[in-house]
Design an enzyme around this catalytic site. Structure first.
Site, PDB file in Angstrom:
ATOM      1  CB  SER A 103      -0.604   0.416   7.180  1.00  0.00           C
ATOM      2  OG  SER A 103       0.702   1.144   6.282  1.00  0.00           O
ATOM      3  CE  LYS A 104      -3.723   0.850  -1.734  1.00  0.00           C
ATOM      4  NZ  LYS A 104      -2.528  -0.312  -2.667  1.00  0.00           N
ATOM      5  CB  ALA A 105       1.199   4.445   5.260  1.00  0.00           C
TER       6      ALA A 105
END
Length: 301
Positions: free
Chosen positions: A156-158
């Site tokens: 994820s691009k968290a």
């Protein structure tokens, strides 16, 4: 550089355009305290965002991996992005959509928190200076490593996954480098602090398998460009000592685009034919909206 909290313009915030300086969140927002936020980084060329829908599909997927649902569809986020660009008069710039948990609950558990979404955009030049990009940037190895997929939602691009990137980049800059190369928890080459990496070895492109870090949209685009030009691209585990047998290195990412690397600590490289060819191919691909806009303008005239 103007501070990002004190600018003219508007930001799309929970369904409406609001004045830039009024786009605020509460200090007790869960996203701030517990990093329950996901985001994207996009580039606008000639008034069009490169692979915009693909970015927003990934934003939705990142939110799903973080356990929440964005209350706006991909199409609605596309429309919000276009509205922001138009309202701010941005032709070439950077776009930052971000979704986060709000302030209804404060604690590790935040099941009832409202999910917010904002889209901001601003004019932004090349991530590295043109001179640095042509010469190749200098990198050093990072102290921190990309985590095991069993310990975090690594695809994820968290927001939380970038904490060690900021620490590593700050350390690199303080020591006179442009960026840092991160290994993964197994000691394999992973990525830079905000970009994927490619190695050229004997005419072939090698890039780490993205099993514990983001499989970048620019990364996939450059792989396609390389294969279209007849280059073999090998995705595999790469150990740092292999840099001794590497002729060229470059980074890929929305912000850095295609940026050559000249040095990673004791290893030195010269941007060569393959790097330059892919750099030029990528630049030509993303600049096509400019060509279309110019053609439309000429036709109208």
């Amino acid at each position: 550089m103007l501070p990002f909290d004190d600018r003219d313009g508007v930001i799309w915030f929970d369904g409406e355009l609001v004045p830039w300086r009024e786009a605020k969140l509460h200090i007790l927002s869960h996203g701030l305290h517990y990093a329950s936020a996901v985001f994207e980084g996009e580039r606008c060329y000639g008034g069009q965002v490169f692979k915009m829908t693909e970015h927003h599909e990934r934003l939705h997927k990142s939110a799903e991996l973080m356990g929440f649902e964005i209350p706006y569809s991909v199409a609605e986020i596309d429309a919000a992005t276009e509205a922001v660009l138009k309202a701010n008069g941005i032709v070439d710039g950077y776009v930052r959509p971000i979704a986060w948990r709000g302030s209804e609950m404060m604690g590790v558990s935040a099941q009832q928190n409202k999910i917010h979404l904002a889209v901001a955009a601003w004019e932004w030049p090349a991530y590295f200076s043109p001179e640095a990009r042509l010469k190749g940037i200098r990198m050093t190895f990072a102290k921190y490593r990309r985590p095991d997929p069993a310990t975090a939602p690594v695809v994820s691009k968290a927001a939380g996954l970038y904490m060690i990137c900021t620490l590593s980049k700050h350390d690199a800059e303080q020591r006179g480098y442009n960026d840092a190369l991160m290994l993964d928890w197994r000691g394999r080459i992973a990525e830079a602090t905000g970009a994927n990496i490619f190695l050229v070895q004997d005419g072939k492109l090698h890039t780490p398998t993205p099993d514990c870090f983001l499989d970048g949209i620019t990364r996939r685009t450059v792989i396609d460009l390389a294969r279209e030009r007849g280059y073999e691209v090998v995705e595999r585990a790469i150990m740092p000592e292999e840099l001794a047998n590497t002729q060229e290195v470059f980074l890929t990412g929305t912000a850095v685009e295609v940026t050559p690397v000249s040095e990673i600590d004791q290893y030195h490289f010269t941007p060569g034919k393959i790097t330059r060819e892919l750099l030029e191919a990528y630049d030509a691909l993303v600049q096509r909206p400019n060509d279309k806009a110019a053609a439309a303008s000429a036709s109208a005239a």
